[in-house]
Design an enzyme around this catalytic site. Structure first.
Site, mmCIF file in Angstrom:
data_model
loop_
_atom_site.group_PDB
_atom_site.id
_atom_site.type_symbol
_atom_site.label_atom_id
_atom_site.label_comp_id
_atom_site.label_asym_id
_atom_site.label_seq_id
_atom_site.Cartn_x
_atom_site.Cartn_y
_atom_site.Cartn_z
ATOM 1 C CB CYS A 147 -2.381 -1.088 5.180
ATOM 2 S SG CYS A 147 -1.055 0.105 5.418
ATOM 3 C CG ASN A 150 -1.690 1.246 1.445
ATOM 4 O OD1 ASN A 150 -1.861 2.046 0.542
ATOM 5 N ND2 ASN A 150 -2.172 1.432 2.664
ATOM 6 C CD GLU A 188 -7.368 4.315 13.158
ATOM 7 O OE1 GLU A 188 -8.266 3.487 12.881
ATOM 8 O OE2 GLU A 188 -6.639 4.813 12.278
#
Length: 163
Positions: A128, A120, A157
Protein backbone atom coordinates in the site's frame (compact mmCIF):
# COMPACT_ATOMS: atom_id res chain seq x y z
CA UNK A 1 -10.09 -11.35 17.78
CA UNK A 2 -6.39 -12.05 17.53
CA UNK A 3 -4.78 -14.81 15.53
CA UNK A 4 -3.19 -17.63 17.52
CA UNK A 5 0.39 -16.96 16.42
CA UNK A 6 2.30 -13.75 17.13
CA UNK A 7 5.86 -12.46 16.82
CA UNK A 8 7.59 -9.08 16.97
CA UNK A 9 10.91 -7.93 15.58
CA UNK A 10 12.86 -4.75 14.99
CA UNK A 11 13.12 -3.22 11.52
CA UNK A 12 14.52 0.00 10.04
CA UNK A 13 11.00 1.54 10.25
CA UNK A 14 10.31 0.44 13.83
CA UNK A 15 9.17 -2.73 15.52
CA UNK A 16 6.89 -4.97 13.49
CA UNK A 17 4.22 -7.28 14.85
CA UNK A 18 3.11 -10.22 12.70
CA UNK A 19 0.11 -12.43 13.33
CA UNK A 20 -0.92 -15.64 11.60
CA UNK A 21 -3.38 -18.47 11.86
CA UNK A 22 -2.52 -22.08 11.00
CA UNK A 23 -2.20 -21.43 7.26
CA UNK A 24 -1.72 -17.72 6.50
CA UNK A 25 -0.47 -14.36 7.74
CA UNK A 26 -3.35 -12.24 9.00
CA UNK A 27 -1.84 -8.91 10.08
CA UNK A 28 1.37 -6.92 9.92
CA UNK A 29 1.52 -3.85 12.14
CA UNK A 30 4.30 -1.26 12.19
CA UNK A 31 4.99 0.33 15.57
CA UNK A 32 3.38 3.74 16.13
CA UNK A 33 4.65 6.01 18.89
CA UNK A 34 6.53 3.14 20.54
CA UNK A 35 3.56 0.77 20.74
CA UNK A 36 2.15 -2.25 18.95
CA UNK A 37 -1.45 -3.47 19.33
CA UNK A 38 -0.58 -6.64 21.20
CA UNK A 39 2.46 -5.60 23.25
CA UNK A 40 0.60 -7.03 26.25
CA UNK A 41 0.50 -10.55 24.78
CA UNK A 42 3.37 -13.04 24.82
CA UNK A 43 4.86 -14.07 21.52
CA UNK A 44 3.64 -17.35 20.09
CA UNK A 45 5.90 -18.18 17.12
CA UNK A 46 5.17 -20.52 14.23
CA UNK A 47 7.17 -21.73 11.22
CA UNK A 48 5.12 -19.42 8.97
CA UNK A 49 5.90 -16.39 11.14
CA UNK A 50 9.59 -17.33 11.14
CA UNK A 51 9.53 -17.49 7.32
CA UNK A 52 7.74 -14.13 7.15
CA UNK A 53 10.26 -12.53 9.48
CA UNK A 54 13.14 -13.89 7.39
CA UNK A 55 11.60 -12.60 4.14
CA UNK A 56 10.91 -9.17 5.66
CA UNK A 57 14.46 -8.95 6.99
CA UNK A 58 15.73 -9.81 3.48
CA UNK A 59 13.44 -7.07 2.06
CA UNK A 60 14.78 -4.48 4.51
CA UNK A 61 18.35 -5.54 3.71
CA UNK A 62 17.68 -5.05 -0.02
CA UNK A 63 18.04 -8.76 -0.85
CA UNK A 64 14.33 -9.47 -1.55
CA UNK A 65 11.97 -7.71 -3.93
CA UNK A 66 8.88 -9.89 -3.59
CA UNK A 67 7.26 -12.07 -0.97
CA UNK A 68 6.29 -15.73 -1.18
CA UNK A 69 3.95 -15.94 1.80
CA UNK A 70 0.30 -16.92 2.18
CA UNK A 71 -1.87 -14.06 3.40
CA UNK A 72 -5.49 -13.95 4.52
CA UNK A 73 -6.94 -10.47 4.19
CA UNK A 74 -10.24 -9.92 5.99
CA UNK A 75 -12.32 -7.06 4.62
CA UNK A 76 -15.31 -6.05 2.57
CA UNK A 77 -15.59 -7.17 -1.06
CA UNK A 78 -14.56 -3.64 -2.12
CA UNK A 79 -11.48 -3.72 0.15
CA UNK A 80 -10.62 -7.20 -1.13
CA UNK A 81 -10.73 -5.93 -4.73
CA UNK A 82 -8.46 -2.98 -3.90
CA UNK A 83 -6.00 -5.19 -2.01
CA UNK A 84 -5.92 -7.68 -4.92
CA UNK A 85 -4.85 -4.81 -7.19
CA UNK A 86 -2.16 -3.78 -4.68
CA UNK A 87 -0.83 -7.34 -4.76
CA UNK A 88 -0.23 -6.97 -8.51
CA UNK A 89 2.28 -4.17 -7.91
CA UNK A 90 5.90 -5.22 -7.75
CA UNK A 91 9.03 -3.76 -6.19
CA UNK A 92 9.59 -0.22 -7.36
CA UNK A 93 6.18 0.14 -9.04
CA UNK A 94 3.70 2.81 -8.05
CA UNK A 95 0.08 3.54 -8.88
CA UNK A 96 -2.43 6.25 -8.08
CA UNK A 97 -5.69 6.21 -6.18
CA UNK A 98 -7.48 7.06 -9.43
CA UNK A 99 -5.82 4.20 -11.31
CA UNK A 100 -6.82 1.80 -8.53
CA UNK A 101 -10.40 3.09 -8.72
CA UNK A 102 -10.50 2.43 -12.45
CA UNK A 103 -8.92 -1.02 -12.01
CA UNK A 104 -11.65 -2.11 -9.58
CA UNK A 105 -14.42 -0.68 -11.77
CA UNK A 106 -15.16 2.31 -9.53
CA UNK A 107 -13.81 5.35 -11.42
CA UNK A 108 -14.19 8.56 -9.46
CA UNK A 109 -14.04 6.79 -6.10
CA UNK A 110 -10.49 7.75 -5.17
CA UNK A 111 -11.54 8.73 -1.63
CA UNK A 112 -13.09 5.30 -1.02
CA UNK A 113 -9.97 3.74 -2.52
CA UNK A 114 -7.90 5.71 -0.01
CA UNK A 115 -9.97 4.25 2.82
CA UNK A 116 -9.46 0.71 1.54
CA UNK A 117 -5.72 1.27 1.04
CA UNK A 118 -5.46 2.65 4.59
CA UNK A 119 -7.30 -0.39 5.98
CA UNK A 120 -4.82 -2.86 4.44
CA UNK A 121 -3.98 -5.35 7.23
CA UNK A 122 -0.73 -6.47 5.57
CA UNK A 123 1.37 -3.39 4.68
CA UNK A 124 4.72 -3.94 2.97
CA UNK A 125 3.76 -7.48 1.91
CA UNK A 126 0.67 -6.02 0.20
CA UNK A 127 2.38 -2.81 -0.93
CA UNK A 128 0.00 0.00 0.00
CA UNK A 129 3.01 2.33 0.32
CA UNK A 130 3.18 2.25 -3.49
CA UNK A 131 0.01 4.34 -3.91
CA UNK A 132 0.44 8.04 -4.68
CA UNK A 133 -1.85 10.90 -5.69
CA UNK A 134 -2.46 11.26 -9.44
CA UNK A 135 0.18 14.02 -9.56
CA UNK A 136 2.73 11.78 -7.79
CA UNK A 137 2.43 13.42 -4.37
CA UNK A 138 2.35 11.55 -1.08
CA UNK A 139 -1.05 12.10 0.52
CA UNK A 140 -0.60 10.05 3.68
CA UNK A 141 0.15 6.65 5.11
CA UNK A 142 -1.60 4.79 7.90
CA UNK A 143 1.29 2.52 8.90
CA UNK A 144 3.97 3.16 11.48
CA UNK A 145 4.80 6.84 11.87
CA UNK A 146 2.73 7.81 8.82
CA UNK A 147 4.34 9.76 5.99
CA UNK A 148 7.89 9.32 7.33
CA UNK A 149 7.40 5.52 7.18
CA UNK A 150 6.06 5.78 3.63
CA UNK A 151 9.02 7.98 2.63
CA UNK A 152 11.43 5.33 3.91
CA UNK A 153 9.63 2.53 2.01
CA UNK A 154 9.44 4.55 -1.23
CA UNK A 155 13.13 5.44 -0.95
CA UNK A 156 14.03 1.83 -0.23
CA UNK A 157 12.26 0.74 -3.43
CA UNK A 158 13.57 3.77 -5.36
CA UNK A 159 10.03 4.94 -6.20
CA UNK A 160 9.99 8.57 -7.23
CA UNK A 161 7.32 10.97 -6.03
CA UNK A 162 6.45 14.66 -6.34
CA UNK A 163 7.40 17.00 -3.52
Amino acid sequence: MTSPYLIRFTSPIGRIELQADDTALTTLTIERDGALPHDDLPEHPSPLLAAARAQLEEYFAGRRTDFDLPVRLHGTPFQQAVWAELQRLGWGEATSYGALAAAVGRPGSARAIGGAVGANPMPIIVGCHRVLASDGRITGYSGGQGVSTKLWLLGHEQIGFAA
